[in-house]
Design a protein around this motif. Sequence first.
Motif, PDB file in Angstrom:
ATOM      1  N   CYS A  48       0.844  -1.192   0.000  1.00 15.93           N
ATOM      2  CA  CYS A  48       0.000   0.000   0.000  1.00 15.93           C
ATOM      3  C   CYS A  48       0.883   1.248   0.000  1.00 15.93           C
ATOM      4  N   VAL A  77      -3.456  10.020  -3.765  1.00 18.30           N
ATOM      5  CA  VAL A  77      -4.235   8.796  -3.885  1.00 18.30           C
ATOM      6  C   VAL A  77      -3.475   7.665  -3.196  1.00 18.30           C
ATOM      7  N   PHE A 125      -6.486  -1.996  -6.328  1.00 15.13           N
ATOM      8  CA  PHE A 125      -7.421  -0.870  -6.349  1.00 15.13           C
ATOM      9  C   PHE A 125      -6.682   0.419  -6.029  1.00 15.13           C
ATOM     10  N   ARG A 126      -7.364   1.532  -6.297  1.00 14.59           N
ATOM     11  CA  ARG A 126      -6.913   2.856  -5.881  1.00 14.59           C
ATOM     12  C   ARG A 126      -7.995   3.477  -5.010  1.00 14.59           C
ATOM     13  N   TYR A 127      -7.582   4.164  -3.967  1.00 15.47           N
ATOM     14  CA  TYR A 127      -8.523   4.837  -3.064  1.00 15.47           C
ATOM     15  C   TYR A 127      -8.212   6.330  -3.082  1.00 15.47           C
ATOM     16  N   SER A 128      -9.223   7.126  -3.468  1.00 12.75           N
ATOM     17  CA  SER A 128      -9.016   8.569  -3.613  1.00 12.75           C
ATOM     18  C   SER A 128      -9.824   9.378  -2.612  1.00 12.75           C
ATOM     19  N   HIS A 153     -12.982   9.798   0.711  1.00 19.55           N
ATOM     20  CA  HIS A 153     -14.412   9.612   0.970  1.00 19.55           C
ATOM     21  C   HIS A 153     -14.876  10.808   1.799  1.00 19.55           C
ATOM     22  N   HIS A 212      -8.590   7.875   7.864  1.00 22.72           N
ATOM     23  CA  HIS A 212      -9.554   7.019   7.169  1.00 22.72           C
ATOM     24  C   HIS A 212      -9.267   5.557   7.509  1.00 22.72           C
ATOM     25  N   ILE A 260     -10.204   1.892   5.808  1.00 21.31           N
ATOM     26  CA  ILE A 260     -10.823   1.149   4.716  1.00 21.31           C
ATOM     27  C   ILE A 260     -10.494  -0.329   4.890  1.00 21.31           C
ATOM     28  N   GLY A 290     -10.537  -1.892  -0.204  1.00 15.74           N
ATOM     29  CA  GLY A 290     -10.664  -0.475  -0.512  1.00 15.74           C
ATOM     30  C   GLY A 290     -11.996   0.144  -0.179  1.00 15.74           C
ATOM     31  N   GLN A 291     -12.882  -0.577   0.529  1.00 12.88           N
ATOM     32  CA  GLN A 291     -14.185  -0.031   0.898  1.00 12.88           C
ATOM     33  C   GLN A 291     -14.063   0.799   2.170  1.00 12.88           C
ATOM     34  N   PHE A 292     -14.614   2.022   2.123  1.00 15.28           N
ATOM     35  CA  PHE A 292     -14.538   2.921   3.275  1.00 15.28           C
ATOM     36  C   PHE A 292     -15.362   2.362   4.444  1.00 15.28           C
TER      37      PHE A 292
END
Length: 572
Positions: free
Chosen positions: A466, A472, A484-487, A489, A523, A525, A529-531
């Motif tokens: 990670c 990002v 995945f990419r997490y930008s 929430h 944050h 997740i 990658g789900q918040f």
Amino acid sequence: MRCDVCKTAVVQMHCDTCLVNLCTACVGKHMISDESKNHQVVKFQSRKSTPLYPGCKLHPNERCEMYCKHCDIPICSACVASEKHVSHKISLLREMYSSKRKEIQQDIGKIKANISPTYDGIVADVQMKMDRLETKCKEISESIRKLGDDWHRKIDKVVNQLQTELAEIKNAHVKIIKNHREEIIRDISNIDSYLNSSEEILQSNDMSLLFQYKSKVSTLQKSSPHIDISLPSFSPKEIQQDQILKLFGTLSLTKDDHVYNSNMAKQIAETTPCPPAKQLLDKPETMTTINTGFTFLQNIVCLNNAEIWASGDYSVIQLFSINQKSYHESLIRSFHVKIECFFSGPLHIAVTRNGDLVYCHPQGKKVNIDKKEVPHTIELHNWKPQGVCSTSSDDLLVIMDYDRKTGDFLATMRDSNQFQTKVVRFSDFIEKQTIQLDEEGKPLYPCTSYYDRIKYITENRNLDICVADGEVVVVVNQAGKLRFRYSGHNPSPKWNQKFTPRGIISDILSHILIADEMNKCVHIIDRDGQFLRYIDCGMVKPRGLCIDVEDNLFVADYKKKSGEIMKLKYLK
């Protein structure tokens, strides 16, 4: 055996209070030698049958016969009469004594019934795997030798090439298996030591030792002691003179069909209760704060449960005690890192499994390992390290940028190589893996700005890599394939600033925690990658993150007064 008092008569009695052997004639003399004690004199054959009540820490002449459940300590009658334990729930110490003995007996039973036999089987399994590897390699070696003799001098070079490759495979696997066997033997030694100390507590009548006992069964159960290896195989082919190198044969790896470890894992799962799963707290709790004295606190990493490394002010690394709040009490060690440019990015730090400090600075273009025996340096040449972490296999992951040349700005912009970013894995100080492009050949970590962005890197418990690059979060699997990419929430106006990921860390549940500097929060997740939720505990500019073995979260605040590190409890 002779009497401890007169030194001549044969032992017949024993004082369980003083642990003294006595003859019948010396019993009275011993009883009046110290009338402050309640001497429990029994027959020698019945020695150590009387529980030895611990002395009271507040009242030296009193023995503790009660137990305060609120304070979790043994207390005496004088303590009960004092105001200190008013309204506290108090029980007889003998009742707690029986409960503790039962707990130790259950732990010993679990270890003897499940854990010890499992480790014994694993040792045998490891030895069998080594024998199978040795036998298989010998068979293949003989096959290669015979085929090489048939092909005469023209293919000698090919034969030697494959023999060397096979030897490298064998040596690599033997090293892995030997290291695993040594680790298992160490685990067995720890288990035996734990069993011996537990049984000594059971045999002792010293209740102080009993209440100092802490169960380690759950820790022993957490280990996953199995190992899978791939055995080499050789595939001979028909020979043609013009295709010797291609058709002579190839070496490949196949999975060992032995399933001993899978059965062992299933046996452990069926016979050993799993520890309760942890959950996220609805409202995290601030446990303590550590004053570092830094003007610009950048990065942190836990050395152990009591000590934490911190870097700040661009060139300083300091070791602090977690349990002390004031700067002078908490500071343990401090040193400066020599760098060429003061304002060239943060000083990144990590800790290996052996407790060695790892640090790097973008301007230095190298990674330093402060080993206790001999310090080591990994030279990166034209690449600038922007983040470092230690993995579960004790490798080092380094996120780095290509060193952009100063001078002709337009020429720099035209050269796409100037904006490359990559992750490199180092094993035993040797580069083993490079992660830079996706399956379509595009950069995984695009950097379109002339200026470096602050980056952080960590390894998740599922071995994902990670990276937070300031805009990002990019997550790839162990092989370097993008997951995945997490930008960010932003569900409410409270967190409506641009997502600015800084420090990144993972926890026991494979959650990924990300410090969001602009939104003043962390944050959480999941591994996909789900918040899940935010952590907001009065942060100003959260930067570095780390988690200790008790699953407490530490947050380094870049702009907090006196460079504060916050210790948070966010799991229950």
